[in-house]
Motif scaffolding. Structure first.
Motif, PDB file in Angstrom:
ATOM      1  N   PHE A 197       0.841  -1.206   0.000  1.00  0.00           N
ATOM      2  CA  PHE A 197       0.000   0.000   0.000  1.00  0.00           C
ATOM      3  C   PHE A 197       0.870   1.247   0.000  1.00  0.00           C
ATOM      4  N   TRP A 198       1.897   1.256   0.857  1.00  0.00           N
ATOM      5  CA  TRP A 198       2.783   2.416   0.935  1.00  0.00           C
ATOM      6  C   TRP A 198       3.587   2.569  -0.353  1.00  0.00           C
ATOM      7  N   GLY A 199       3.911   1.443  -1.003  1.00  0.00           N
ATOM      8  CA  GLY A 199       4.585   1.516  -2.301  1.00  0.00           C
ATOM      9  C   GLY A 199       3.687   2.156  -3.347  1.00  0.00           C
ATOM     10  N   ALA A 200       2.402   1.764  -3.336  1.00  0.00           N
ATOM     11  CA  ALA A 200       1.442   2.360  -4.270  1.00  0.00           C
ATOM     12  C   ALA A 200       1.277   3.849  -3.999  1.00  0.00           C
ATOM     13  N   MET A 201       1.267   4.215  -2.715  1.00  0.00           N
ATOM     14  CA  MET A 201       1.142   5.628  -2.360  1.00  0.00           C
ATOM     15  C   MET A 201       2.340   6.426  -2.869  1.00  0.00           C
ATOM     16  N   ALA A 202       3.554   5.880  -2.713  1.00  0.00           N
ATOM     17  CA  ALA A 202       4.753   6.571  -3.183  1.00  0.00           C
ATOM     18  C   ALA A 202       4.706   6.779  -4.697  1.00  0.00           C
ATOM     19  N   LEU A 203       4.308   5.737  -5.439  1.00  0.00           N
ATOM     20  CA  LEU A 203       4.198   5.863  -6.890  1.00  0.00           C
ATOM     21  C   LEU A 203       3.129   6.885  -7.276  1.00  0.00           C
ATOM     22  N   MET A 204       2.002   6.854  -6.567  1.00  0.00           N
ATOM     23  CA  MET A 204       0.902   7.759  -6.878  1.00  0.00           C
ATOM     24  C   MET A 204       1.313   9.215  -6.672  1.00  0.00           C
ATOM     25  N   LEU A 205       1.922   9.506  -5.544  1.00  0.00           N
ATOM     26  CA  LEU A 205       2.309  10.882  -5.257  1.00  0.00           C
ATOM     27  C   LEU A 205       3.442  11.347  -6.168  1.00  0.00           C
ATOM     28  N   LEU A 206       4.324  10.419  -6.552  1.00  0.00           N
ATOM     29  CA  LEU A 206       5.363  10.768  -7.518  1.00  0.00           C
ATOM     30  C   LEU A 206       4.726  11.096  -8.871  1.00  0.00           C
ATOM     31  N   GLY A 207       3.696  10.338  -9.219  1.00  0.00           N
ATOM     32  CA  GLY A 207       2.975  10.616 -10.454  1.00  0.00           C
ATOM     33  C   GLY A 207       2.311  11.976 -10.436  1.00  0.00           C
ATOM     34  N   VAL A 208       1.729  12.309  -9.295  1.00  0.00           N
ATOM     35  CA  VAL A 208       1.103  13.621  -9.153  1.00  0.00           C
ATOM     36  C   VAL A 208       2.155  14.726  -9.275  1.00  0.00           C
ATOM     37  N   PHE A 209       3.350  14.468  -8.734  1.00  0.00           N
ATOM     38  CA  PHE A 209       4.430  15.455  -8.817  1.00  0.00           C
ATOM     39  C   PHE A 209       4.766  15.771 -10.273  1.00  0.00           C
ATOM     40  N   PHE A 210       4.820  14.743 -11.118  1.00  0.00           N
ATOM     41  CA  PHE A 210       5.165  14.967 -12.524  1.00  0.00           C
ATOM     42  C   PHE A 210       4.004  15.585 -13.306  1.00  0.00           C
ATOM     43  N   VAL A 211       2.787  15.335 -12.867  1.00  0.00           N
ATOM     44  CA  VAL A 211       1.632  15.896 -13.566  1.00  0.00           C
ATOM     45  C   VAL A 211       1.474  17.380 -13.249  1.00  0.00           C
ATOM     46  N   GLN A 212       1.820  17.775 -12.038  1.00  0.00           N
ATOM     47  CA  GLN A 212       1.606  19.162 -11.634  1.00  0.00           C
ATOM     48  C   GLN A 212       2.475  20.109 -12.445  1.00  0.00           C
ATOM     49  N   PRO A 213       2.056  21.368 -12.597  1.00  0.00           N
ATOM     50  CA  PRO A 213       2.822  22.341 -13.379  1.00  0.00           C
ATOM     51  C   PRO A 213       4.202  22.567 -12.777  1.00  0.00           C
ATOM     52  N   ARG A 214       5.208  22.732 -13.634  1.00  0.00           N
ATOM     53  CA  ARG A 214       6.562  22.978 -13.163  1.00  0.00           C
ATOM     54  C   ARG A 214       6.787  24.461 -12.887  1.00  0.00           C
ATOM     55  N   LYS A 215       6.180  25.310 -13.703  1.00  0.00           N
ATOM     56  CA  LYS A 215       6.426  26.742 -13.593  1.00  0.00           C
ATOM     57  C   LYS A 215       5.418  27.404 -12.665  1.00  0.00           C
ATOM     58  N   GLN A 216       5.753  28.654 -12.313  1.00  0.00           N
ATOM     59  CA  GLN A 216       4.844  29.472 -11.505  1.00  0.00           C
ATOM     60  C   GLN A 216       3.513  29.607 -12.228  1.00  0.00           C
ATOM     61  N   ILE A 217       2.436  29.497 -11.516  1.00  0.00           N
ATOM     62  CA  ILE A 217       1.124  29.590 -12.131  1.00  0.00           C
ATOM     63  C   ILE A 217       0.633  31.028 -12.076  1.00  0.00           C
ATOM     64  N   PRO A 218       0.351  31.638 -13.222  1.00  0.00           N
ATOM     65  CA  PRO A 218      -0.140  33.008 -13.191  1.00  0.00           C
ATOM     66  C   PRO A 218      -1.528  33.057 -12.571  1.00  0.00           C
ATOM     67  N   LEU A 219      -1.764  34.040 -11.737  1.00  0.00           N
ATOM     68  CA  LEU A 219      -3.052  34.175 -11.092  1.00  0.00           C
ATOM     69  C   LEU A 219      -3.997  34.943 -12.002  1.00  0.00           C
ATOM     70  N   VAL A 220      -5.244  34.527 -12.000  1.00  0.00           N
ATOM     71  CA  VAL A 220      -6.257  35.233 -12.778  1.00  0.00           C
ATOM     72  C   VAL A 220      -7.292  35.786 -11.831  1.00  0.00           C
ATOM     73  N   ALA A 221      -8.102  36.673 -12.321  1.00  0.00           N
ATOM     74  CA  ALA A 221      -9.088  37.319 -11.454  1.00  0.00           C
ATOM     75  C   ALA A 221     -10.064  36.298 -10.906  1.00  0.00           C
TER      76      ALA A 221
END
Length: 308
Positions: free
Chosen positions: A274-298
């Motif tokens: 389970f903890w192995g699956a969690m590590a893979l999942m969160l690592l996957g989320v890390f790569f999916v998330q934006p790398r650059k600063q996210i511009p704020l919109v109104a």
């Protein structure tokens, strides 16, 4: 909020609340309550809370075609479908498993964003998608991640919710909120959702009587509805403020807090797989998330401007 740090702090608050809902769902179904009855009362309580906020702010949703269409989309894709699946899965699956699978929200959001034209293909994000798939595979493959092999059949049911949330976030990002503020949109969606859930609850024999006495499952239902109203409003606001992919990172914190609450409140424990699956999942989320600063919109307005 005018800086990214404020947005991340807000994201943490959403994650703590949303993570608790997996535990509350488990407690609610432990009393024998079925999905549509729970969803109906959740939406009624949510409507009362959001209606009070709209009344206090003097801001009521318009009832044009665009507003009703978006409210119906949020009611079905954001509440009724994912909650029906999650409540059913919660009857047999541990709350920690449900919290872990909610990490799939940003991973599901990426391919949906590609299809809807909200994102362009990225090798980095494709790697994140692949890692998320491996994490689910680790749960599915023979091992000790699931306490009972019979639970395997319920995993696809539990995956419906993150798919829906990823679709909802992309839908709001692409089509907007119909000129409604997040509170107005969620209030209108809750009213429509309650109108849909009521005949479903009665017709399927899942009606829950509001008469006392009240037990722990009833309190869990009320607490879940209150969190649903506040967290969902905040989530829709964040989508409009920083984008669907940024907002979907709440799954990081939903997972961490969800597992923490499940261990602290329900006394759940998990195998090494389970903890192995969690590590893979969160690592996957890390790569999916934006790398650059996210511009704020109104941010969406709290109330309509004149002539809107």
């Amino acid at each position: 909020m005018k800086n990214p740090l404020g947005l991340y702090l807000f994201l943490a608050v959403l994650g703590a609340g949303w993570g608790l809902n997996s535990v509350l769902a488990k407690i609610a179904v432990s009393g024998g309550y079925a999905p549509f009855g729970l969803i109906y009362w959740q939406l009624v309580i949510t409507s009362l809370i959001l209606g009070a906020i709209c009344w206090r702010c003097g801001s009521w949703p318009k009832l044009g075609r665009a507003q009703l269409r978006m409210a119906l989309f949020v009611a079905l894709i954001g509440t009724i479908v994912p909650n029906a699946a999650s409540y059913r899965a919660a009857i047999d699956l541990p709350a920690g498993i449900l919290a872990l699978l909610l990490s799939l929200v940003p991973i599901c959001a990426f391919p949906l964003a590609l299809v809807m034209g909200n994102e362009q293909f990225s090798g980095r994000k494709f790697l994140g998608l692949s890692l998320g798939a491996l994490a689910v595979a680790l749960l599915v493959l023979p091992g000790e991640a699931l306490p009972d092999a019979a639970m395997l059949a319920l995993l696809p049911l539990a995956v419906i919710a993150p798919i829906c949330y990823g679709l909802e976030g992309n839908g709001v990002a692409k089509w907007g909120t119909g000129g409604l503020s997040p509170v107005e949109l969620l209030f209108l969606a809750s009213l429509l959702g309650a109108a849909i859930a009521l005949p479903l609850a009665i017709g399927t024999g899942q009606w829950i009587s509001p008469a006392p006495p009240y037990a722990l499952p009833d309190l869990a239902l009320v607490a879940s509805a209150m969190i649903h109203a506040l967290v969902y409003t905040g989530y829709v606001w964040l989508v409009g403020r920083a984008g669907a992919v940024f907002a979907s990172q709440v799954a990081y914190l939903v997972t961490g807090f969800g597992i923490f609450w499940a261990m602290a409140i329900l006394g759940e424990s998990y195998a090494s797989s389970f903890w192995g699956a969690m590590a893979l999942m969160l690592l996957g989320v890390f790569f999916v998330q934006p790398r650059k600063q996210i511009p704020l919109v109104a941010a969406a307005p709290l109330r309509h401007t004149k002539g809107e």
